[in-house]
Design a protein around this motif. Structure first.
Motif, PDB file in Angstrom:
ATOM      1  N   GLU A 136      43.219  40.615  32.105  1.00 57.56           N
ATOM      2  CA  GLU A 136      44.059  39.705  32.250  1.00 57.56           C
ATOM      3  C   GLU A 136      44.203  39.091  33.170  1.00 57.56           C
ATOM      4  O   GLU A 136      43.938  37.791  33.499  1.00 57.56           O
ATOM      5  CB  GLU A 136      45.585  40.983  33.029  1.00 57.56           C
ATOM      6  N   LYS A 179      43.740  34.778  33.055  1.00 57.60           N
ATOM      7  CA  LYS A 179      44.706  34.037  34.446  1.00 57.60           C
ATOM      8  C   LYS A 179      43.886  32.956  34.905  1.00 57.60           C
ATOM      9  O   LYS A 179      43.890  32.383  35.418  1.00 57.60           O
ATOM     10  CB  LYS A 179      45.265  35.213  35.416  1.00 57.60           C
ATOM     11  N   GLN A 202      43.289  30.657  32.544  1.00 62.23           N
ATOM     12  CA  GLN A 202      43.494  29.658  32.136  1.00 62.23           C
ATOM     13  C   GLN A 202      44.246  28.701  33.612  1.00 62.23           C
ATOM     14  O   GLN A 202      44.559  27.742  33.278  1.00 62.23           O
ATOM     15  CB  GLN A 202      45.079  30.488  31.760  1.00 62.23           C
TER      16      GLN A 202
END
Length: 349
Positions: free
Chosen positions: A271, A275, A278
Motif C-alpha cells: 500500500e 500511495k 499515485q
C-alpha cells in the motif's frame, strides 16, 4: 451531442490510434451521441452534400478499421493515399467537420496529435476538444524536457541526456551512465524506436536506428525492475497496473498483440508503494500542466525505489488499454470513462 472522434493521423502510432478511435466511437454511439470516426490525415474526401449527414452514414467511419498489426505502419504508403494538399496535416473536410461538432474527442496518439499542434490549431479556431491543452501536450511529448522538469521538481526519474543527430557523440560516462542503457526517440510513443543496449557497438548501431524516427534521442540509465502504469482522471488517481511481458520489455509488439503481456490491476504491491506511485502521478500531472486525464509510466527497482519514466497525455483508449483497465478497477466502465473525459473537457474550454 454531436461528437467527432479524431484518430489516425500520420504518426508511427497511427494504427493504435485508429483502434482507440473505434472503441471510443462505438461507446459514444451506445450512449446515444451522434458520433463519427474521422481520420485526421486522410479526412473524408467525398462527404455528403450536407455535412451533418455524416452522423447517419453506415459504419460511422469505422468500416475499414481492423485490429492493430504487429509492426508499425508504413507512413509513406499513407501519404500516397492523399492526392491533394498533401503538405497539410489535416485531410479533406477535417476542419469543417470538427467545427460542426459540439466537441472533438481526440483519439490521436503520437506526432501532431500529442505534441500540442492539433490542440493549438483548435484553440485558434474555437473548436472544443478533449484532454490537455497545447502547452501541456507540447511539454509532455518532449521526453528530454519532461526529464529536466522532473529532475527539478522532485519527481524521481532515471538520469540521462539528449543526443542530437548532428551533434558530437556524447560520452555516456560523462553522465555517470554505464551499460546497459536505454535509447528512445525524444517525442515517440508505443516504444517505437526504443532500444536496450549492452555494449558501445550496440549503442552506436541503436543510435542510427533511432535517428530514423527523430533527430533527438533520450539516452538514460536502464533501471532493472517491475513495470507499472498509473492513470489519473479529473484529479482522481486510479489504481496502478503492473505490466509483465512474457518476453523482453513492453515494446510495440508486446503492447498490442493478444497474450504477449500479463497486466495485473490493481497491482499486487504494498500500500505504501501504491500511495507513493499515485502521489508521483499527481505531482507529474501538475508540474507538466496537464488537464482532465493522463497516464504515467513507472519502474520499481529491486530496492523498491520508484522512477517515473514519462507521462502520456493521450493514452491508449482501446477497451483493453491500460487506462480503461485502471478505471474499470475503480468501478468506472469504459463508457463512463469516455463520458467523464467529455464532460470535464467541456468545462475547461
Amino acid at each position: 451531442m454531436k461528437i467527432i472522434v479524431l484518430a489516425g493521423g500520420l504518426s508511427t502510432e497511427r494504427d493504435v490510434s485508429l483502434a482507440s478511435g473505434v472503441g471510443i466511437c462505438r461507446s459514444l454511439l451506445e450512449l446515444g451521441h451522434e458520433t463519427f470516426l474521422l481520420d485526421a490525415y486522410l479526412g473524408l474526401p467525398h462527404p455528403p452534400e450536407n455535412l451533418n449527414d455524416i452522423f447517419q452514414l453506415p459504419g460511422r467511419g469505422m468500416n475499414h478499421i481492423t485490429s492493430i498489426p504487429g509492426s508499425e505502419p508504413d507512413l509513406e504508403t499513407i501519404r500516397k493515399q492523399r492526392t491533394t494538399n498533401a503538405d497539410c496535416y489535416f485531410g479533406p473536410n477535417v476542419i469543417a467537420l470538427c467545427q460542426l461538432a459540439d466537441i472533438v474527442f481526440i483519439g490521436l496518439h503520437g506526432g501532431e496529435g500529442e505534441n500540442g499542434t492539433v490542440q493549438a490549431a483548435f484553440d485558434l479556431m474555437g473548436i472544443r476538444y478533449t484532454g490537455t491543452g497545447h502547452l501541456g501536450c507540447a511539454v509532455s511529448m518532449d521526453k528530454g524536457l519532461t526529464k529536466e522538469i522532473f529532475l527539478t521538481t522532485e519527481v524521481n526519474t532515471p538520469k540521462g541526456f539528449i543526443q542530437h543527430k548532428d551533434a558530437p557523440m556524447i560520452d555516456v560516462t560523462e553522465w555517470g551512465l554505464d551499460f546497459p542503457i536505454v535509447l528512445k526517440p525524444c517525442s515517440g510513443g508505443s516504444s517505437i524506436g526504443v532500444f536496450i543496449v549492452h555494449t558501445i557497438d550496440a549503442y552506436h548501431k541503436a543510435l542510427k536506428k533511432s535517428f530514423r524516427y527523430e533527430d533527438e534521442i533520450v539516452v538514460e540509465e536502464y533501471i532493472i525492475g517491475r513495470e507499472f502504469s498509473c492513470g489519473i482522471l479529473d484529479n482522481q488517481i486510479l489504481p496502478p497496473i503492473e505490466i509483465i511481458p512474457n518476453v523482453g520489455f513492453f515494446d510495440y509488439a508486446n503492447k498490442y498483440q493478444a497474450g504477449a503481456t500479463q497486466e495485473i490491476c490493481p497491482a499486487l504491491i504494498d500500500e505504501e508503494i501504491t500511495k507513493e506511485m499515485q502521489a508521483l502521478t499527481l505531482k507529474a500531472f501538475q508540474v507538466l500542466k496537464l488537464q482532465v486525464y493522463a497516464r504515467a509510466d513507472f519502474i520499481l527497482d529491486q530496492n523498491n525505489k520508484l522512477y517515473c519514466l514519462e507521462i502520456n497525455t493521450l493514452p491508449g483508449m482501446t477497451t483493453t488499454s491500460l487506462l480503461p483497465q485502471e478505471a474499470n478497477a475503480m468501478g468506472i466502465t469504459y463508457g463512463e470513462l469516455c463520458e467523464t473525459i467529455i464532460k470535464k473537457s467541456m468545462k475547461i474550454r
